[in-house]
Scaffold this active site. Structure first.
Site, PDB file in Angstrom:
ATOM      1  N   ASN A 153       0.837  -1.214   0.061  1.00 51.23           N
ATOM      2  CA  ASN A 153       0.015  -0.034   0.091  1.00 51.23           C
ATOM      3  C   ASN A 153       0.751   1.230   0.135  1.00 51.23           C
ATOM      4  O   ASN A 153       0.322   2.313  -0.045  1.00 51.23           O
ATOM      5  CB  ASN A 153      -0.973  -0.003   1.186  1.00 51.23           C
ATOM      6  CG  ASN A 153      -1.846  -1.286   1.206  1.00 51.23           C
ATOM      7  OD1 ASN A 153      -1.424  -2.487   1.590  1.00 51.23           O
ATOM      8  ND2 ASN A 153      -3.083  -0.912   1.139  1.00 51.23           N
TER       9      ASN A 153
ATOM     10  N   VAL B  10      -0.224   6.458  -1.312  1.00 52.61           N
ATOM     11  CA  VAL B  10      -0.514   5.820  -0.194  1.00 52.61           C
ATOM     12  C   VAL B  10      -2.144   5.173  -0.595  1.00 52.61           C
ATOM     13  O   VAL B  10      -2.890   5.626  -0.843  1.00 52.61           O
ATOM     14  CB  VAL B  10      -0.894   6.609   1.007  1.00 52.61           C
ATOM     15  CG1 VAL B  10      -1.320   5.937   2.118  1.00 52.61           C
ATOM     16  CG2 VAL B  10       0.455   7.171   1.498  1.00 52.61           C
ATOM     17  N   CYS B  11      -2.075   3.794  -0.689  1.00 55.24           N
ATOM     18  CA  CYS B  11      -3.462   3.102  -1.099  1.00 55.24           C
ATOM     19  C   CYS B  11      -4.302   2.924   0.425  1.00 55.24           C
ATOM     20  O   CYS B  11      -3.957   2.080   1.191  1.00 55.24           O
ATOM     21  CB  CYS B  11      -3.254   1.995  -1.741  1.00 55.24           C
ATOM     22  SG  CYS B  11      -2.320   2.197  -3.539  1.00 55.24           S
ATOM     23  N   VAL B  12      -5.124   3.612   0.641  1.00 51.78           N
ATOM     24  CA  VAL B  12      -6.121   3.588   1.499  1.00 51.78           C
ATOM     25  C   VAL B  12      -7.599   3.902   0.984  1.00 51.78           C
ATOM     26  O   VAL B  12      -7.669   5.140   0.412  1.00 51.78           O
ATOM     27  CB  VAL B  12      -5.973   4.618   2.733  1.00 51.78           C
ATOM     28  CG1 VAL B  12      -6.837   4.463   3.996  1.00 51.78           C
ATOM     29  CG2 VAL B  12      -4.242   4.234   3.243  1.00 51.78           C
TER      30      VAL B  12
END
Length: 358
Positions: free
Chosen positions: A139, A146-148
């Site tokens: 992520n 930022v993978c959220v």
């Protein structure tokens, strides 16, 4: 200042005076490894410093910022430090400590944050400050992405998605608790279904090996080019924890793979089976018997280290037995990390082996 063309300036809004009073309180906070600290000016090196501070709805924006400040002041969990900036209410810098029981333990992770002009309608924008090539986590991207799901950069539904009632604290807790995890391999898209399978366990172990190597590489480069906002905190953290970090990695390799009596320093000899110097039964005993691991400690760690006073346990995530492809490069990277710490963090009369470990 007064607004032009009859438009109210952001400085004239009542919410601004309330916010300034709050800021004075937050400025009293001292720097630590957790909490919220207010600084006077954002550093020019902040990834979003060039963005223009121009909220679309100043009143709504300031109300949201004030809410963020209060949440950060009162609710940040241990291991997260956030800095706000008096001259740029739309910018933050974040330091997150790698959680215990994960491949990221004792590592430091830095983020720059920008609140867009239509905040809180749109989520904040996060930039991860990467110090290694490729990714040490599914992520966290090398280019800063930022993978959220809360940020709209990862698939999500319902409460996982951002609304005007969401807040930055939720994002920070998600990064700490849902990204920096003990088995990050399963965070890769579609890999969760492998959990519990033989191939899943092996792939997770290999991913953890890669994550630890990249963490050590990252920390080494970080020391040589520390983030402007957290140089003091990084130095303090490493003075306290670098020795323990090095010795824990040494011990994991040596206890998990067997230790060659001829080996010394930070290294060890591994073979392709990952059980150099030990029979298969002994290797299995080590990974399952904490007392036996502690019993190995005196023999397996360098004589000049302070590790006689520290008790390490096997990792709580898949790593044993470590592969030759992990041990050999890890020996080199760990030695480089140790030298970099001694050269940049400790004064000439100090030594990473002689520092106090709590």
């Amino acid at each position: 200042s007064s607004g032009t063309n009859g438009v109210e300036s952001i400085e004239d809004i009542p919410e601004m005076s309330d916010l300034k009073q709050d800021v004075e309180t937050y400025k009293q906070a001292s720097c630590a490894t957790q909490g919220f600290v207010m600084c006077e000016a954002a550093p020019s090196t902040h990834n979003f410093a060039s963005k223009v501070y121009s909220p679309h709805d100043p009143k709504s924006f300031l109300k949201a910022v004030r809410k963020e400040y209060k949440l950060l002041q009162n609710n940040l969990p241990s291991g997260i430090l956030v800095k706000g900036f008096e001259d740029r209410m739309d910018l933050f810098s974040v330091m997150i400590l790698g959680p215990q029981g994960t491949p990221y333990e004792d590592g430091l992770f830095f983020f720059d944050v920008f609140l867009p002009p239509d905040y809180p309608t749109s989520p904040p924008v996060f930039h991860y400050i990467s110090y290694c090539t490729d990714r040490l986590n599914p992520n966290l991207y090398e280019d800063g992405k930022v993978c959220v799901s809360l940020l709209g950069t990862w698939d999500g539904k319902g409460s996982e998605m951002w609304t005007s009632n969401s807040n930055m604290l939720q994002v920070l807790v998600s990064i700490q608790g849902l990204i920096l995890v003990s088995e990050p391999y399963y965070n890769e898209a579609g890999f969760e279904k492998q959990r519990g399978s033989v191939i899943g366990v092996e792939n997770s172990k290999m991913y953890n090996e890669m994550a630890i190597i990249k963490l050590v590489q990252s920390m080494t480069r970080m020391i040589e080019n520390p983030p402007n906002s957290f140089k003091e905190e990084m130095t303090s953290h490493l003075k306290q924890n670098a020795a323990r970090m090095i010795q824990r990695f040494q011990f994991w390799m040596e206890a998990g793979s067997g230790h060659s009596k001829q080996d010394s320093g930070v290294g060890l000899n591994c073979d392709s089976s990952g059980t150099a110097g030990l029979s298969r039964d002994q290797a299995m005993d080590i990974s399952s018997d904490g007392d036996k691991v502690q019993g190995l400690q005196q023999d397996s760690l360098p004589k000049n280290s302070i590790s006689n006073t520290i008790h390490f346990k096997p990792p709580e995530f898949p790593l044993f037995p470590p592969s030759k492809g992990f041990c050999l490069p890890m020996k080199k990277y760990l030695e480089t990390f140790k030298q970099t710490v001694e050269r940049n963090i400790f004064t000439p009369d100090e030594n990473v082996n002689n520092s106090t470990v709590n």
